[in-house]
Design a protein around this motif. Structure first.
Motif, PDB file in Angstrom:
ATOM      1  N   VAL A  93      89.564 -29.819 -22.208  1.00 25.58           N
ATOM      2  CA  VAL A  93      89.549 -29.509 -23.638  1.00 25.58           C
ATOM      3  C   VAL A  93      90.165 -28.135 -23.884  1.00 25.58           C
ATOM      4  O   VAL A  93      90.929 -27.951 -24.839  1.00 25.58           O
ATOM      5  N   LEU A  94      89.901 -27.173 -23.028  1.00 22.63           N
ATOM      6  CA  LEU A  94      90.514 -25.853 -23.169  1.00 22.63           C
ATOM      7  C   LEU A  94      92.033 -25.966 -23.026  1.00 22.63           C
ATOM      8  O   LEU A  94      92.781 -25.364 -23.801  1.00 22.63           O
ATOM      9  N   ALA A  95      92.500 -26.752 -22.072  1.00 18.48           N
ATOM     10  CA  ALA A  95      93.951 -26.955 -21.908  1.00 18.48           C
ATOM     11  C   ALA A  95      94.542 -27.613 -23.154  1.00 18.48           C
ATOM     12  O   ALA A  95      95.627 -27.236 -23.608  1.00 18.48           O
ATOM     13  N   ALA A  96      93.843 -28.587 -23.720  1.00 19.57           N
ATOM     14  CA  ALA A  96      94.322 -29.255 -24.937  1.00 19.57           C
ATOM     15  C   ALA A  96      94.359 -28.283 -26.110  1.00 19.57           C
ATOM     16  O   ALA A  96      95.302 -28.296 -26.907  1.00 19.57           O
ATOM     17  N   LEU A  97      93.366 -27.424 -26.217  1.00 19.10           N
ATOM     18  CA  LEU A  97      93.331 -26.430 -27.291  1.00 19.10           C
ATOM     19  C   LEU A  97      94.530 -25.503 -27.195  1.00 19.10           C
ATOM     20  O   LEU A  97      95.183 -25.201 -28.196  1.00 19.10           O
ATOM     21  N   ARG A  98      94.853 -25.092 -25.991  1.00 17.77           N
ATOM     22  CA  ARG A  98      95.985 -24.193 -25.767  1.00 17.77           C
ATOM     23  C   ARG A  98      97.341 -24.882 -25.957  1.00 17.77           C
ATOM     24  O   ARG A  98      98.319 -24.232 -26.314  1.00 17.77           O
ATOM     25  N   SER A  99      97.405 -26.186 -25.703  1.00 15.79           N
ATOM     26  CA  SER A  99      98.691 -26.885 -25.670  1.00 15.79           C
ATOM     27  C   SER A  99      99.362 -27.029 -27.028  1.00 15.79           C
ATOM     28  O   SER A  99     100.586 -27.061 -27.103  1.00 15.79           O
ATOM     29  N   GLY A 100      98.581 -27.194 -28.072  1.00 19.07           N
ATOM     30  CA  GLY A 100      99.164 -27.430 -29.395  1.00 19.07           C
ATOM     31  C   GLY A 100      99.640 -28.863 -29.606  1.00 19.07           C
ATOM     32  O   GLY A 100     100.136 -29.207 -30.672  1.00 19.07           O
ATOM     33  N   GLU A 101      99.510 -29.727 -28.597  1.00 19.35           N
ATOM     34  CA  GLU A 101      99.945 -31.120 -28.715  1.00 19.35           C
ATOM     35  C   GLU A 101      99.042 -31.872 -29.688  1.00 19.35           C
ATOM     36  O   GLU A 101      97.846 -31.618 -29.737  1.00 19.35           O
ATOM     37  N   PRO A 102      99.598 -32.834 -30.436  1.00 17.87           N
ATOM     38  CA  PRO A 102      98.776 -33.589 -31.381  1.00 17.87           C
ATOM     39  C   PRO A 102      97.701 -34.429 -30.684  1.00 17.87           C
ATOM     40  O   PRO A 102      96.618 -34.613 -31.216  1.00 17.87           O
ATOM     41  N   ARG A 103      98.001 -34.942 -29.491  1.00 19.27           N
ATOM     42  CA  ARG A 103      97.035 -35.745 -28.748  1.00 19.27           C
ATOM     43  C   ARG A 103      97.164 -35.443 -27.273  1.00 19.27           C
ATOM     44  O   ARG A 103      98.252 -35.457 -26.718  1.00 19.27           O
ATOM     45  N   SER A 104      96.033 -35.186 -26.650  1.00 18.66           N
ATOM     46  CA  SER A 104      95.975 -34.933 -25.212  1.00 18.66           C
ATOM     47  C   SER A 104      94.966 -35.884 -24.604  1.00 18.66           C
ATOM     48  O   SER A 104      94.045 -36.347 -25.282  1.00 18.66           O
ATOM     49  N   VAL A 105      95.126 -36.146 -23.322  1.00 19.80           N
ATOM     50  CA  VAL A 105      94.179 -36.982 -22.589  1.00 19.80           C
ATOM     51  C   VAL A 105      93.711 -36.198 -21.371  1.00 19.80           C
ATOM     52  O   VAL A 105      94.530 -35.634 -20.639  1.00 19.80           O
ATOM     53  N   VAL A 106      92.397 -36.149 -21.166  1.00 19.47           N
ATOM     54  CA  VAL A 106      91.828 -35.537 -19.976  1.00 19.47           C
ATOM     55  C   VAL A 106      91.489 -36.679 -19.034  1.00 19.47           C
ATOM     56  O   VAL A 106      90.742 -37.587 -19.384  1.00 19.47           O
ATOM     57  N   GLY A 107      92.071 -36.642 -17.850  1.00 17.31           N
ATOM     58  CA  GLY A 107      91.906 -37.752 -16.926  1.00 17.31           C
ATOM     59  C   GLY A 107      92.896 -38.841 -17.269  1.00 17.31           C
ATOM     60  O   GLY A 107      94.051 -38.562 -17.609  1.00 17.31           O
ATOM     61  N   ARG A 108      92.438 -40.078 -17.214  1.00 15.27           N
ATOM     62  CA  ARG A 108      93.300 -41.204 -17.550  1.00 15.27           C
ATOM     63  C   ARG A 108      92.507 -42.196 -18.394  1.00 15.27           C
ATOM     64  O   ARG A 108      91.282 -42.220 -18.331  1.00 15.27           O
ATOM     65  N   VAL A 109      93.218 -42.983 -19.166  1.00 14.18           N
ATOM     66  CA  VAL A 109      92.566 -43.994 -19.999  1.00 14.18           C
ATOM     67  C   VAL A 109      93.151 -45.386 -19.761  1.00 14.18           C
ATOM     68  O   VAL A 109      92.665 -46.362 -20.321  1.00 14.18           O
ATOM     69  N   MET A 110      94.185 -45.462 -18.946  1.00 13.72           N
ATOM     70  CA  MET A 110      94.828 -46.740 -18.647  1.00 13.72           C
ATOM     71  C   MET A 110      94.996 -46.872 -17.146  1.00 13.72           C
ATOM     72  O   MET A 110      95.195 -45.872 -16.469  1.00 13.72           O
ATOM     73  N   PRO A 111      94.961 -48.058 -16.608  1.00 19.38           N
ATOM     74  CA  PRO A 111      94.704 -49.285 -17.336  1.00 19.38           C
ATOM     75  C   PRO A 111      93.245 -49.352 -17.795  1.00 19.38           C
ATOM     76  O   PRO A 111      92.334 -48.876 -17.117  1.00 19.38           O
ATOM     77  N   TRP A 112      93.070 -49.956 -18.946  1.00 22.04           N
ATOM     78  CA  TRP A 112      91.765 -50.047 -19.589  1.00 22.04           C
ATOM     79  C   TRP A 112      90.752 -50.715 -18.657  1.00 22.04           C
ATOM     80  O   TRP A 112      89.558 -50.357 -18.645  1.00 22.04           O
ATOM     81  N   SER A 113      91.193 -51.640 -17.865  1.00 23.70           N
ATOM     82  CA  SER A 113      90.296 -52.379 -16.973  1.00 23.70           C
ATOM     83  C   SER A 113      89.707 -51.500 -15.857  1.00 23.70           C
ATOM     84  O   SER A 113      88.735 -51.884 -15.223  1.00 23.70           O
ATOM     85  N   ASP A 114      90.280 -50.305 -15.640  1.00 21.02           N
ATOM     86  CA  ASP A 114      89.771 -49.401 -14.601  1.00 21.02           C
ATOM     87  C   ASP A 114      88.592 -48.538 -15.056  1.00 21.02           C
ATOM     88  O   ASP A 114      87.997 -47.830 -14.253  1.00 21.02           O
ATOM     89  N   ARG A 115      88.276 -48.585 -16.349  1.00 18.16           N
ATOM     90  CA  ARG A 115      87.177 -47.751 -16.854  1.00 18.16           C
ATOM     91  C   ARG A 115      85.894 -47.994 -16.069  1.00 18.16           C
ATOM     92  O   ARG A 115      85.557 -49.140 -15.762  1.00 18.16           O
ATOM     93  N   PRO A 116      85.142 -46.936 -15.790  1.00 19.17           N
ATOM     94  CA  PRO A 116      83.826 -47.117 -15.141  1.00 19.17           C
ATOM     95  C   PRO A 116      82.902 -47.909 -16.066  1.00 19.17           C
ATOM     96  O   PRO A 116      83.006 -47.823 -17.275  1.00 19.17           O
ATOM     97  N   ARG A 117      82.038 -48.663 -15.510  1.00 18.25           N
ATOM     98  CA  ARG A 117      81.098 -49.474 -16.325  1.00 18.25           C
ATOM     99  C   ARG A 117      79.687 -49.011 -16.149  1.00 18.25           C
ATOM    100  O   ARG A 117      79.284 -48.421 -15.263  1.00 18.25           O
TER     101      ARG A 117
END
Length: 185
Positions: free
Chosen positions: A161-185
């Motif tokens: 979150v600190l890196a995202a705050l500094r980046s100025g990018e409209p959207r950042s992801v911490v870690g990964r979100v794809m493939p969706w099927s890999d999400r922990p359950r």
């Protein structure tokens, strides 16, 4: 942490973009758990940090506590008025309080970064990238750890979150979100 009671007059203590040596007033919503390290990092960097939470927070230095439940809109607005204006905000606001974000944003002069869970990238939902003027987003994903996937730790979340705050990018992801099927359950 100091308790924000009567607060500063609107604008007192605010950072002026051109003013050297003045503090950046940063509001962090939802900072008593996974974002606690973020609060410490911002304070160590010299920000004047206010944590908005249901219970008073402990800490010290340049960290204040604004004790109010953001779901209680009747109490939220007056508490924010007493606290004054903020230069920027990082917010983890649950979806059961949709009006809280707009209420709080009226008290923020600049950058707004919303922290969202991985469900914000659900492939079954329409994709959304913030447009200019909209709050920026940081999506919390998951990581591979050996042969399995796990959710992020509090330390990984705060660092990302600190890196995202500094980046100025409209959207950042911490870690990964794809493939969706890999999400922990």
């Amino acid at each position: 942490m100091k308790e924000k009671g009567t607060g500063d007059a609107a604008g007192e203590g605010r950072a002026d973009a051109a003013g050297a040596g003045e503090l950046t007033r940063t509001l962090v919503v939802g900072a008593t758990g996974m974002l606690a390290r973020l609060v410490r990092a911002l304070a160590e960097e010299g920000d004047d940090v206010t944590v908005l939470a249901r219970r008073a927070c402990t800490g010290g230095g340049q960290v204040q506590s604004l004790t109010v439940d953001y779901r209680n809109t009747e109490a939220l607005e007056p508490a924010l008025k007493r606290a004054g204006l903020f230069d920027r905000m990082v917010a983890w606001i649950h979806s059961d309080a949709p009006e809280a974000s707009e209420t709080i944003r009226r008290h923020v002069l600049g950058d707004v970064l919303h922290v969202l869970g991985s469900a914000a990238t659900d492939p079954g939902l329409p994709a959304h990238i913030p447009a200019a003027g909209e709050p920026r987003e940081v999506i919390l994903g998951f990581v591979r750890d050996g042969g399995h996937f796990r959710w992020l730790t509090d330390a990984e979340i705060s660092t990302g979150v600190l890196a995202a705050l500094r980046s100025g990018e409209p959207r950042s992801v911490v870690g990964r979100v794809m493939p969706w099927s890999d999400r922990p359950r």
